[in-house]
Write an enzyme that holds these catalytic residues in place. Structure first.
Site, PDB file in Angstrom:
ATOM      1  N   ASN A 165       0.884  -1.175   0.000  1.00  0.00           N
ATOM      2  CA  ASN A 165       0.000   0.000   0.000  1.00  0.00           C
ATOM      3  C   ASN A 165       0.916   1.219   0.000  1.00  0.00           C
ATOM      4  O   ASN A 165       1.503   1.560   1.019  1.00  0.00           O
ATOM      5  CB  ASN A 165      -0.883  -0.035   1.260  1.00  0.00           C
ATOM      6  CG  ASN A 165      -1.658   1.252   1.457  1.00  0.00           C
ATOM      7  OD1 ASN A 165      -1.809   2.050   0.539  1.00  0.00           O
ATOM      8  ND2 ASN A 165      -2.148   1.460   2.672  1.00  0.00           N
ATOM      9  N   TRP A 166       1.011   1.846  -1.168  1.00  0.00           N
ATOM     10  CA  TRP A 166       1.983   2.944  -1.290  1.00  0.00           C
ATOM     11  C   TRP A 166       1.497   4.254  -0.703  1.00  0.00           C
ATOM     12  O   TRP A 166       2.256   5.210  -0.615  1.00  0.00           O
ATOM     13  CB  TRP A 166       2.348   3.139  -2.775  1.00  0.00           C
ATOM     14  CG  TRP A 166       3.264   2.084  -3.293  1.00  0.00           C
ATOM     15  CD1 TRP A 166       3.804   1.033  -2.593  1.00  0.00           C
ATOM     16  CD2 TRP A 166       3.777   1.978  -4.628  1.00  0.00           C
ATOM     17  NE1 TRP A 166       4.606   0.280  -3.426  1.00  0.00           N
ATOM     18  CE2 TRP A 166       4.603   0.838  -4.667  1.00  0.00           C
ATOM     19  CE3 TRP A 166       3.599   2.727  -5.794  1.00  0.00           C
ATOM     20  CZ2 TRP A 166       5.273   0.440  -5.836  1.00  0.00           C
ATOM     21  CZ3 TRP A 166       4.253   2.332  -6.953  1.00  0.00           C
ATOM     22  CH2 TRP A 166       5.092   1.196  -6.972  1.00  0.00           C
ATOM     23  N   GLY A 168       5.213   1.261   4.608  1.00  0.00           N
ATOM     24  CA  GLY A 168       6.578   1.775   4.456  1.00  0.00           C
ATOM     25  C   GLY A 168       7.543   0.790   3.807  1.00  0.00           C
ATOM     26  O   GLY A 168       8.345   1.180   2.935  1.00  0.00           O
ATOM     27  N   HIS A 203      -9.294   1.766   4.996  1.00  0.00           N
ATOM     28  CA  HIS A 203      -8.006   1.940   5.682  1.00  0.00           C
ATOM     29  C   HIS A 203      -8.171   2.953   6.817  1.00  0.00           C
ATOM     30  O   HIS A 203      -8.889   3.944   6.672  1.00  0.00           O
ATOM     31  CB  HIS A 203      -6.935   2.407   4.690  1.00  0.00           C
ATOM     32  CG  HIS A 203      -5.559   2.347   5.292  1.00  0.00           C
ATOM     33  ND1 HIS A 203      -5.118   3.306   6.179  1.00  0.00           N
ATOM     34  CD2 HIS A 203      -4.574   1.431   5.181  1.00  0.00           C
ATOM     35  CE1 HIS A 203      -3.890   2.974   6.574  1.00  0.00           C
ATOM     36  NE2 HIS A 203      -3.544   1.837   5.983  1.00  0.00           N
ATOM     37  N   GLU A 240      -5.230  -4.333  10.941  1.00  0.00           N
ATOM     38  CA  GLU A 240      -4.177  -3.332  11.087  1.00  0.00           C
ATOM     39  C   GLU A 240      -4.399  -2.524  12.367  1.00  0.00           C
ATOM     40  O   GLU A 240      -5.118  -1.513  12.351  1.00  0.00           O
ATOM     41  CB  GLU A 240      -4.183  -2.377   9.894  1.00  0.00           C
ATOM     42  CG  GLU A 240      -3.946  -3.056   8.558  1.00  0.00           C
ATOM     43  CD  GLU A 240      -3.399  -2.069   7.537  1.00  0.00           C
ATOM     44  OE1 GLU A 240      -2.312  -2.326   7.024  1.00  0.00           O
ATOM     45  OE2 GLU A 240      -4.047  -1.050   7.283  1.00  0.00           O
TER      46      GLU A 240
HETATM   47  P1  PGA Z   1       3.087   0.354   7.585  1.00  0.00           P
HETATM   48  O1  PGA Z   1       1.624   0.653   7.016  1.00  0.00           O
HETATM   49  O2  PGA Z   1       3.547  -0.948   7.010  1.00  0.00           O
HETATM   50  O3  PGA Z   1       3.931   1.530   7.117  1.00  0.00           O
HETATM   51  O4  PGA Z   1       2.972   0.298   9.086  1.00  0.00           O
HETATM   52  C1  PGA Z   1       0.689  -0.392   6.850  1.00  0.00           C
HETATM   53  C2  PGA Z   1      -0.610   0.142   6.324  1.00  0.00           C
HETATM   54  O5  PGA Z   1      -1.030   1.238   6.737  1.00  0.00           O
HETATM   55  O6  PGA Z   1      -1.264  -0.495   5.466  1.00  0.00           O
END
Ligand code: PGA
Length: 246
Positions: free
Chosen positions: A9-10, A230, A96, A168
């Protein structure tokens, strides 16, 4: 058992030119990537055409980070399922936490979008997760089960094989403070049991996943992969993460 999915997920990163450079390097890295992993990437809307051209004929699925529930209409700034499908998009992240917190996305909206995505043949990747305050108040389990039931309200169990869920925890996103894999697996077991019919639905962990910890998650029975922010932005690093997925 669902297959393993590693999804990038960019967020609001990478121009079209950045996307072209990333994908040229990333696809070259994938020659020795394990065959049991399905690889997904969700670039920003402005890079979808470039990504679509680069990914055609590859093993990487193209996705979007959100979409509207209507197919067209007076919704300034929004993007619809047919617009995405024109470029070969096959999945869409819905709900999200950043969109829930900053863009007014609600459980009811996520539910409408889920119905539209399924009707349009797109795979929804529905994101749920609790805040740090909900966790310390002992409300994490209830919160996440509520989010899943709301997102899937009215969705027939026969469709549960055409969607994925991402757990998440909000406090773990972008913080480096990843959720302990044993606790993540427990939460994801609750999600799996929140409704009958989710036994074979892929459930992904998201929140500071990286090459060094992906195997600890994907070895767990209820964890079928990751939604990666990230650590999906560097071609070599993301390929390394895919290589370490179980
Ligand atoms: P992260 O983000 O890997 O940078 O913690 C995950 C996401 O929000 O999908």
């Amino acid at each position: 058992m669902p297959r393993t999915i590693v999804a990038g997920n960019w967020k609001m990163h990478k121009t079209a030119a950045d996307t072209a450079a990333f994908l040229d390097a990333f696809l070259a890295e994938l020659v020795d990537a394990p065959a049991h992993v399905d690889i997904f990437i969700a670039p920003p809307f402005t890079a979808i055409q470039t990504a679509s051209e680069r990914l055609s004929g590859s093993r990487v699925s193209l996705g979007a980070q959100t979409m509207h529930w209507d197919l067209e209409g007076p919704f300034t700034g929004e993007i619809s399922a047919p617009m995405l499908k024109e470029f070969g998009v096959s999945f869409v992240i819905l709900g999200h936490s950043e969109r829930r917190a900053a863009c007014g996305e609600t459980d009811a909206g996520v539910n409408r979008k889920t119905h539209t995505a399924l009707a349009q043949g797109l795979m929804p990747v529905i994101a749920v997760g609790e805040t740090a305050a909900e966790r310390s108040a002992g409300a994490a389990d209830r919160r996440v089960v509520h989010q899943i039931r709301a997102a899937l309200d009215g969705v027939p169990p026969a469709a549960f094989g055409r969607l994925a869920i991402a757990y998440e925890p909000i406090w773990a996103i972008g913080t480096g403070n990843n959720c302990d894999p044993i606790e993540a697996d427990r939460m994801m077991g609750l999600i799996r049991n929140a409704l009958p019919g989710l036994e074979d639905t892929p459930i992904l962990y998201g929140g500071s996943m990286k090459a060094e910890n992906v195997a600890d998650y994907t070895a767990k029975p209820n964890i079928n992969g990751g939604l990666v922010g990230g650590a999906s932005l560097d071609a070599h690093g993301f390929a390394d993460l895919v290589r370490h997925a179980r």
